[in-house]
Design an enzyme around this catalytic site. Structure first.
Site: not given
Length: 290
Positions: A109, A266, A281, A107
């Site tokens: 983000d 990723h 994150r 995907h």
């Protein structure tokens, strides 16, 4: 490599880790306030390599945020709750009791938002003794390796991207699907836009290069049904993640990755069932794809 360092970078040591994308950057401490020249070299390395890695960092949540804010506003995840004291920081945690990992599919983000994320920073707090690697794939190469006829067809196509992709969530909302599978804090997105339409081929606003824009959030094509869209989506997903387009990073405690969501996908590998992995994150706001 010494010639590249001397000619292109005055303050960094940049070493590619794969032929397609990815580079490690040495000789920089991200916990310190970096001057504009160093930051400019990091930007150049990111644009050239699509994802860059830093080893041996010591980043508290506030210092991670301090570095991230040099790149833009911070994006809040519409489905996942951040840390109590640092809501802009998402703690990605998988324990032996969890049945699923977060990010365990290809995907880009926040592709389902009106302005998808420009970049993502992921910092390793605790890693398993083996496993838990992350893969990235170069979507410039994915586009450029398509036949001229396929590129012409895709150039005018738009995709519908969903935060709750029902085909992969057994008809459940993301919150319902994750409820008994992960220990992270899941929230309701409220009135945040989680279904968006974007060009299937997007132009990078800084490099001007075209990239294939697919991933797990791609639900169907505009003005087409799911059934009609599925064969082409399946082909593009398989094509966009071909091994020769990818790199793989083995995490160590204190490592940080910074990637460009405008030209990559990723995948977080879930191969450490009896161990714990904890990452911090931060996601940086982007702009409208074109």
């Amino acid at each position: 490599m010494s010639e590249l360092r001397n000619s292109e970078y005055r303050h960094l040591e940049v070493s590619r880790i794969a032929g397609s994308l990815g580079a490690e950057i040495d000789a920089v401490d991200l916990s310190r306030e970096l001057d504009d020249e160093v930051l400019g070299e990091i930007r150049r390395a990111l644009l050239d390599n699509l994802v860059v890695f830093f080893r041996g960092q010591q980043l508290t949540p506030d210092r991670l945020l301090g570095f991230a804010r040099r790149w833009g506003d911070i994006h809040l995840h519409p489905y996942m709750a951040g840390m109590d004291e640092f809501p802009e920081v998402l703690e990605i945690k998988k324990t032996p009791a969890d049945k699923k990992n977060f990010g365990g599919s290809w995907h880009s983000d926040q592709a389902f938002t009106a302005k998808p994320a420009m970049g993502t920073m992921l910092y390793a707090k605790e890693v398993p003794s083996a496993g838990g690697d992350t893969l990235w794939t170069n979507q410039y190469l994915a586009y450029e390796s398509l036949s001229p006829g396929m590129r012409r067809m895709l150039d005018g196509l738009k995709g519908v991207y969903r935060g709750d992709n029902f085909s992969s969530h057994d008809g459940k909302t993301r919150k319902e699907f994750y409820a008994d599978k992960i220990s992270m804090k899941v929230k309701d997105p409220g009135d945040t836009q989680t279904i968006s339409t974007h060009p299937l081929i997007r132009t990078h606003p800084e490099t001007g290069r075209k990239a294939l824009y697919v991933g797990g959030h791609l639900h169907r094509f505009e003005e087409m049904t799911e059934v009609e869209s599925k064969p082409l989506i399946d082909f593009l997903m398989q094509h966009s993640t071909r091994p020769e387009f990818t790199c793989r990073f083995r995490w160590q405690t204190g490592s940080m990755a910074f990637w460009d969501n405008r030209c990559t996908q990723h995948f977080a590998i879930n191969d450490y069932p009896a161990e714990t992995r904890i990452m911090h994150r931060v996601t940086i706001c982007g702009d409208t794809p074109y």
